[in-house]
Design a protein around this motif. Structure first.
Motif, PDB file in Angstrom:
ATOM      1  N   ARG A  78      53.343  11.660 -14.806  1.00  0.00           N
ATOM      2  CA  ARG A  78      53.736  11.955 -13.422  1.00  0.00           C
ATOM      3  C   ARG A  78      52.588  11.680 -12.449  1.00  0.00           C
ATOM      4  NH1 ARG A  78      58.072  16.470 -12.260  1.00  0.00           N
ATOM      5  NH2 ARG A  78      59.478  16.205 -14.041  1.00  0.00           N
ATOM      6  N   VAL A  79      51.383  12.012 -12.854  1.00  0.00           N
ATOM      7  CA  VAL A  79      50.234  11.756 -11.984  1.00  0.00           C
ATOM      8  C   VAL A  79      50.045  10.253 -11.786  1.00  0.00           C
ATOM      9  CG1 VAL A  79      47.728  11.948 -11.767  1.00  0.00           C
ATOM     10  CG2 VAL A  79      49.072  13.901 -12.559  1.00  0.00           C
ATOM     11  N   ARG A  80      50.175   9.501 -12.856  1.00  0.00           N
ATOM     12  CA  ARG A  80      50.047   8.041 -12.729  1.00  0.00           C
ATOM     13  C   ARG A  80      51.139   7.477 -11.817  1.00  0.00           C
ATOM     14  NH1 ARG A  80      48.895   8.485 -18.304  1.00  0.00           N
ATOM     15  NH2 ARG A  80      51.052   7.881 -18.845  1.00  0.00           N
ATOM     16  N   SER A  81      52.356   8.051 -11.918  1.00  0.00           N
ATOM     17  CA  SER A  81      53.442   7.597 -11.049  1.00  0.00           C
ATOM     18  C   SER A  81      53.124   7.910  -9.588  1.00  0.00           C
ATOM     19  CB  SER A  81      54.750   8.276 -11.458  1.00  0.00           C
ATOM     20  OG  SER A  81      55.804   7.932 -10.584  1.00  0.00           O
ATOM     21  N   LEU A  82      52.524   9.089  -9.333  1.00  0.00           N
ATOM     22  CA  LEU A  82      52.127   9.454  -7.965  1.00  0.00           C
ATOM     23  C   LEU A  82      51.095   8.467  -7.432  1.00  0.00           C
ATOM     24  CD1 LEU A  82      51.715  13.360  -7.742  1.00  0.00           C
ATOM     25  CD2 LEU A  82      53.119  11.907  -6.269  1.00  0.00           C
ATOM     26  N   GLU A  83      50.105   8.140  -8.267  1.00  0.00           N
ATOM     27  CA  GLU A  83      49.054   7.229  -7.827  1.00  0.00           C
ATOM     28  C   GLU A  83      49.617   5.831  -7.578  1.00  0.00           C
ATOM     29  OE1 GLU A  83      44.947   8.931  -9.676  1.00  0.00           O
ATOM     30  OE2 GLU A  83      46.288   7.930 -11.090  1.00  0.00           O
TER      31      GLU A  83
ATOM     32  N   GLY B 264      36.976  17.856 -16.465  1.00  0.00           N
ATOM     33  CA  GLY B 264      38.198  18.044 -15.714  1.00  0.00           C
ATOM     34  C   GLY B 264      38.398  16.963 -14.677  1.00  0.00           C
ATOM     35  N   VAL B 265      39.141  17.308 -13.625  1.00  0.00           N
ATOM     36  CA  VAL B 265      39.439  16.341 -12.578  1.00  0.00           C
ATOM     37  C   VAL B 265      39.154  16.954 -11.214  1.00  0.00           C
ATOM     38  CG1 VAL B 265      41.226  15.175 -13.946  1.00  0.00           C
ATOM     39  CG2 VAL B 265      41.870  17.067 -12.443  1.00  0.00           C
ATOM     40  N   ARG B 266      38.923  16.093 -10.242  1.00  0.00           N
ATOM     41  CA  ARG B 266      38.791  16.525  -8.852  1.00  0.00           C
ATOM     42  C   ARG B 266      39.446  15.475  -7.974  1.00  0.00           C
ATOM     43  NH1 ARG B 266      34.101  14.017  -6.629  1.00  0.00           N
ATOM     44  NH2 ARG B 266      32.845  12.973  -8.243  1.00  0.00           N
ATOM     45  N   PRO B 267      39.945  15.871  -6.801  1.00  0.00           N
ATOM     46  CA  PRO B 267      40.695  14.916  -5.976  1.00  0.00           C
ATOM     47  C   PRO B 267      39.775  13.915  -5.284  1.00  0.00           C
ATOM     48  CG  PRO B 267      40.524  17.013  -4.839  1.00  0.00           C
ATOM     49  CD  PRO B 267      39.942  17.225  -6.214  1.00  0.00           C
ATOM     50  N   THR B 268      40.276  12.719  -5.140  1.00  0.00           N
ATOM     51  CA  THR B 268      39.628  11.723  -4.289  1.00  0.00           C
ATOM     52  C   THR B 268      39.906  12.096  -2.836  1.00  0.00           C
ATOM     53  OG1 THR B 268      41.595  10.325  -4.193  1.00  0.00           O
ATOM     54  CG2 THR B 268      40.072   9.962  -6.042  1.00  0.00           C
ATOM     55  N   PRO B 269      39.279  11.419  -1.866  1.00  0.00           N
ATOM     56  CA  PRO B 269      39.631  11.702  -0.460  1.00  0.00           C
ATOM     57  C   PRO B 269      41.117  11.562  -0.199  1.00  0.00           C
ATOM     58  CG  PRO B 269      37.610  10.449  -0.559  1.00  0.00           C
ATOM     59  CD  PRO B 269      38.112  10.506  -1.966  1.00  0.00           C
ATOM     60  N   ALA B 270      41.755  10.563  -0.791  1.00  0.00           N
ATOM     61  CA  ALA B 270      43.206  10.415  -0.620  1.00  0.00           C
ATOM     62  C   ALA B 270      43.944  11.573  -1.278  1.00  0.00           C
ATOM     63  CB  ALA B 270      43.672   9.082  -1.209  1.00  0.00           C
ATOM     64  N   GLY B 271      43.427  11.999  -2.444  1.00  0.00           N
ATOM     65  CA  GLY B 271      44.050  13.126  -3.133  1.00  0.00           C
ATOM     66  C   GLY B 271      43.935  14.418  -2.343  1.00  0.00           C
ATOM     67  N   THR B 272      42.788  14.610  -1.698  1.00  0.00           N
ATOM     68  CA  THR B 272      42.605  15.805  -0.851  1.00  0.00           C
ATOM     69  C   THR B 272      43.601  15.806   0.299  1.00  0.00           C
ATOM     70  OG1 THR B 272      40.255  15.915  -1.404  1.00  0.00           O
ATOM     71  CG2 THR B 272      40.975  17.053   0.600  1.00  0.00           C
ATOM     72  N   THR B 273      43.795  14.633   0.905  1.00  0.00           N
ATOM     73  CA  THR B 273      44.768  14.528   1.999  1.00  0.00           C
ATOM     74  C   THR B 273      46.176  14.805   1.493  1.00  0.00           C
ATOM     75  OG1 THR B 273      43.397  12.911   3.162  1.00  0.00           O
ATOM     76  CG2 THR B 273      45.728  12.988   3.754  1.00  0.00           C
ATOM     77  N   LEU B 274      46.528  14.232   0.334  1.00  0.00           N
ATOM     78  CA  LEU B 274      47.859  14.471  -0.232  1.00  0.00           C
ATOM     79  C   LEU B 274      48.062  15.955  -0.528  1.00  0.00           C
ATOM     80  CD1 LEU B 274      50.549  13.402  -1.354  1.00  0.00           C
ATOM     81  CD2 LEU B 274      49.396  13.125  -3.572  1.00  0.00           C
ATOM     82  N   ALA B 275      47.058  16.612  -1.087  1.00  0.00           N
ATOM     83  CA  ALA B 275      47.185  18.027  -1.422  1.00  0.00           C
ATOM     84  C   ALA B 275      47.415  18.876  -0.173  1.00  0.00           C
ATOM     85  CB  ALA B 275      45.936  18.501  -2.172  1.00  0.00           C
ATOM     86  N   ARG B 276      46.683  18.548   0.912  1.00  0.00           N
ATOM     87  CA  ARG B 276      46.843  19.320   2.146  1.00  0.00           C
ATOM     88  C   ARG B 276      48.258  19.186   2.691  1.00  0.00           C
ATOM     89  NH1 ARG B 276      43.315  16.973   4.841  1.00  0.00           N
ATOM     90  NH2 ARG B 276      44.583  15.724   6.286  1.00  0.00           N
ATOM     91  N   HIS B 277      48.761  17.972   2.743  1.00  0.00           N
ATOM     92  CA  HIS B 277      50.110  17.769   3.274  1.00  0.00           C
ATOM     93  C   HIS B 277      51.173  18.297   2.309  1.00  0.00           C
ATOM     94  CE1 HIS B 277      49.136  15.547   6.918  1.00  0.00           C
ATOM     95  NE2 HIS B 277      48.212  14.871   6.228  1.00  0.00           N
TER      96      HIS B 277
END
Length: 316
Positions: A37-42, A56-69
């Motif tokens: 599912r994560v690969r499909s999101l990316e 573990g994992v941490r969000p990229t700048p794009a991931g941080t934006t996606l998480a906020r929205h």
């Protein structure tokens, strides 16, 4: 772009936990399914959303934006679902509660606040009703509970219990003509200019029904539609007023005198309807909230020590 809400929830759990495995666990998914599912999101976003590391994992700048929205979208979705569900939440007809003007002033609103908060799935229809009409509707199965006056319910055949004091008192401006008085007869009250409720009000009719023939003619300086205005005008010194004791705010600056007339001593009873329905548990709970609301008023507590009230409790 359209995103699946479950994929957004999964992504938020992964970002919060810092682990795809932990995020999968919170969504009750297998690790391979969550990773897919994560690969499909990316792929859908066209950019990497997570930085994968040994710990573990941490969000990229794009991931941080996606998480906020994603948080905003999921919060708005929850509010939307809640708003729509409120129209279909109650599977049964609303409870019907009736009461006179005095009960509607403080007792019923106080009980409704606590009951409706405790029972979000139960609706209540509340109507002001004089005791004879309330008794008829309860006996005909058109209402569930009613707050009635004791002297108008004799031999009605309904189950009733004492609820609280509703005796009549006379009120006037603090430091005014009632200062130093503790009790007086209605005939003396009638010698002064009064403020009253409208002629069709239950309290006005109740008082006039109990007056003896050739009682003094009352001079009403004005008549009003509700007890709040009546008490406010009396406090301002416009005239005296006869009101049920429970409607008086103990903190309001007023002179309060008991009425000596026997008919001024009255009590509220809680009357139960006869209709059989699936909401009996809710009815019992509403009755309990009415009892607590009555006990909240210090003036009502003394009622349960009244001999008449004790007899009613014993008979029930």
């Amino acid at each position: 772009m359209r995103y699946d809400l479950d994929d957004l929830r999964l992504f938020l759990h992964i970002v919060t936990e810092g682990s795809i495995t932990a995020g999968a666990h919170r969504m009750h998914l297998s690790l391979p399914s969550a990773s897919a599912r994560v690969r499909s999101l990316e792929h859908h976003a066209g950019v990497p959303l997570l930085i994968r590391g040994r710990r573990g994992v941490r969000p990229t700048p794009a991931g941080t934006t996606l998480a906020r929205h994603a948080r905003d979208v999921l919060a708005q979705t929850a509010r939307l679902e809640s708003a729509v569900a409120s129209y279909t939440r109650s599977p049964t007809a609303p409870l019907v509660l009736l009461g006179g003007g005095s009960a509607m002033h403080r007792l019923v609103p106080r009980a409704l606040v606590s009951f409706l908060r405790a029972h979000p799935d139960v609706d209540v229809t509340v109507s002001e009703s004089r005791t004879p009409q309330t008794v008829r509707m309860l006996a005909d199965g058109e209402a569930d509970l009613g707050v009635v006056l004791d002297d108008e319910t004799r031999d009605c055949g309904l189950h009733m219990e004492p609820l609280g004091d509703d005796s009549l008192v006379v009120i006037g401006q603090a430091g005014g003509i009632l200062a130093g008085r503790t009790a007086l007869a209605y005939s003396e009250v009638a010698e002064h200019p009064l403020i009253g409720l409208n002629a069709d009000s239950s309290l006005r009719r109740w008082i006039e029904r109990h007056l003896v023939p050739h009682a003094p003619v009352v001079r009403y300086r004005t008549t009003v539609a509700n007890l709040n205005v009546l008490v406010a005008l009396a406090a301002a010194g416009v005239g005296l007023a006869v009101v049920p004791r429970p409607v008086i705010d103990p903190d309001q600056p007023l002179e309060v005198c008991a009425l000596q007339d026997p008919w001024a001593r009255r009590h509220h009873l809680l009357a139960w309807g006869v209709r059989d329905h699936a909401a009996s548990t809710a009815v019992a709970s509403l009755a309990e909230h009415l009892r607590h609301a009555a006990l909240f008023d210090p003036e009502s507590r003394s009622t349960h020590a009244d001999p008449c009230a004790r007899r009613l409790l014993h008979d029930d």
